[in-house]
Design a protein around this motif. Structure first.
Motif, mmCIF file in Angstrom:
data_model
loop_
_atom_site.group_PDB
_atom_site.id
_atom_site.type_symbol
_atom_site.label_atom_id
_atom_site.label_comp_id
_atom_site.label_asym_id
_atom_site.label_seq_id
_atom_site.Cartn_x
_atom_site.Cartn_y
_atom_site.Cartn_z
ATOM 1 N N ARG A 142 0.869 -1.176 0.000
ATOM 2 C CA ARG A 142 0.000 0.000 0.000
ATOM 3 C C ARG A 142 0.902 1.222 0.000
ATOM 4 O O ARG A 142 1.834 1.320 0.801
ATOM 5 N N LEU A 143 0.636 2.134 -0.934
ATOM 6 C CA LEU A 143 1.398 3.371 -1.063
ATOM 7 C C LEU A 143 0.522 4.538 -0.627
ATOM 8 O O LEU A 143 -0.691 4.526 -0.858
ATOM 9 N N ILE A 166 -3.162 3.897 -2.214
ATOM 10 C CA ILE A 166 -3.465 3.015 -3.334
ATOM 11 C C ILE A 166 -2.758 1.675 -3.128
ATOM 12 O O ILE A 166 -1.633 1.636 -2.619
ATOM 13 N N LYS A 167 -3.456 0.625 -3.496
ATOM 14 C CA LYS A 167 -2.818 -0.695 -3.471
ATOM 15 C C LYS A 167 -1.892 -0.783 -4.671
ATOM 16 O O LYS A 167 -2.184 -0.246 -5.737
ATOM 17 N N ALA A 168 -0.785 -1.480 -4.482
ATOM 18 C CA ALA A 168 0.184 -1.637 -5.562
ATOM 19 C C ALA A 168 0.750 -3.055 -5.520
ATOM 20 O O ALA A 168 0.688 -3.730 -4.486
ATOM 21 N N VAL A 169 1.306 -3.481 -6.640
ATOM 22 C CA VAL A 169 1.918 -4.799 -6.743
ATOM 23 C C VAL A 169 3.152 -4.691 -7.633
ATOM 24 O O VAL A 169 3.194 -3.863 -8.549
ATOM 25 N N ALA A 170 4.148 -5.496 -7.324
ATOM 26 C CA ALA A 170 5.353 -5.569 -8.154
ATOM 27 C C ALA A 170 5.714 -7.039 -8.315
ATOM 28 O O ALA A 170 5.433 -7.860 -7.434
ATOM 29 N N PHE A 171 6.329 -7.362 -9.446
ATOM 30 C CA PHE A 171 6.688 -8.740 -9.753
ATOM 31 C C PHE A 171 8.178 -8.846 -10.075
ATOM 32 O O PHE A 171 8.812 -7.879 -10.483
ATOM 33 N N GLY A 172 8.717 -10.045 -9.919
ATOM 34 C CA GLY A 172 10.098 -10.331 -10.303
ATOM 35 C C GLY A 172 11.113 -9.592 -9.458
ATOM 36 O O GLY A 172 10.925 -9.378 -8.256
ATOM 37 N N ALA A 173 12.200 -9.175 -10.103
ATOM 38 C CA ALA A 173 13.283 -8.470 -9.413
ATOM 39 C C ALA A 173 12.789 -7.172 -8.788
ATOM 40 O O ALA A 173 13.287 -6.758 -7.733
ATOM 41 N N MET A 174 11.791 -6.532 -9.410
ATOM 42 C CA MET A 174 11.238 -5.289 -8.865
ATOM 43 C C MET A 174 10.612 -5.552 -7.489
ATOM 44 O O MET A 174 10.778 -4.769 -6.558
ATOM 45 N N ALA A 198 -4.482 -1.288 -13.256
ATOM 46 C CA ALA A 198 -5.299 -2.410 -13.720
ATOM 47 C C ALA A 198 -6.261 -2.789 -12.604
ATOM 48 O O ALA A 198 -6.036 -2.449 -11.433
ATOM 49 N N ASN A 199 -7.332 -3.474 -12.963
ATOM 50 C CA ASN A 199 -8.252 -3.983 -11.954
ATOM 51 C C ASN A 199 -7.562 -5.056 -11.133
ATOM 52 O O ASN A 199 -6.798 -5.859 -11.656
ATOM 53 N N ALA A 200 -7.890 -5.079 -9.856
ATOM 54 C CA ALA A 200 -7.390 -6.138 -8.982
ATOM 55 C C ALA A 200 -8.103 -7.436 -9.334
ATOM 56 O O ALA A 200 -9.142 -7.428 -10.007
ATOM 57 N N ARG A 201 -7.542 -8.544 -8.863
ATOM 58 C CA ARG A 201 -8.255 -9.808 -9.039
ATOM 59 C C ARG A 201 -9.621 -9.636 -8.413
ATOM 60 O O ARG A 201 -9.748 -9.178 -7.298
ATOM 61 N N ILE A 259 -8.789 -0.702 -8.238
ATOM 62 C CA ILE A 259 -7.624 -0.574 -9.108
ATOM 63 C C ILE A 259 -6.354 -0.821 -8.305
ATOM 64 O O ILE A 259 -6.308 -0.587 -7.097
ATOM 65 N N VAL A 260 -5.345 -1.290 -8.993
ATOM 66 C CA VAL A 260 -4.042 -1.567 -8.391
ATOM 67 C C VAL A 260 -2.972 -0.964 -9.300
ATOM 68 O O VAL A 260 -3.045 -1.092 -10.519
#
Length: 95
Positions: free
Chosen positions: A29-30, A49-57, A77-80, A85-86
């Motif tokens: 969460r940011l 805002i909710k946020a997500v990062a993948f991989g090395a990030m 993008a829409n959350a699952r 929004i995320v």
């Protein structure tokens, strides 16, 4: 074009998880606070805002201190489930 640049603090970070494909993923969460002129008036803006990062990030962000400020770049993008929004973080750098 769906491109977001947001200066925000890392307010909350969940434990690093892995997708079914084995990719590291980090949910967070940011929080953002600023003043901006709108229609000739100054407006105080405060949001989370909710946020997500993948991989090395995801691994890099997971090493940062809660409360530290960064400039995040990504897309929305829409959350699952599609109700919220995320921010999908593609990059971040010192603000």
């Amino acid at each position: 074009m769906n491109h977001v640049v947001l200066t925000a603090c890392i307010a909350e970070v969940n434990a690093l998880r892995h997708t079914p494909a084995g990719l590291p993923a980090l949910d967070m969460r940011l929080e953002h606070e600023s003043s901006i002129e709108e229609a000739g008036q100054m407006r105080q803006v405060k949001m989370a805002i909710k946020a997500v990062a993948f991989g090395a990030m995801a691994e890099r962000i997971g090493q940062q201190t809660i409360g530290s400020a960064w400039k995040f770049t990504g897309f929305l993008a829409n959350a699952r489930g599609g109700k919220h929004i995320v921010l999908h973080v593609l990059d971040f750098q010192q603000d």
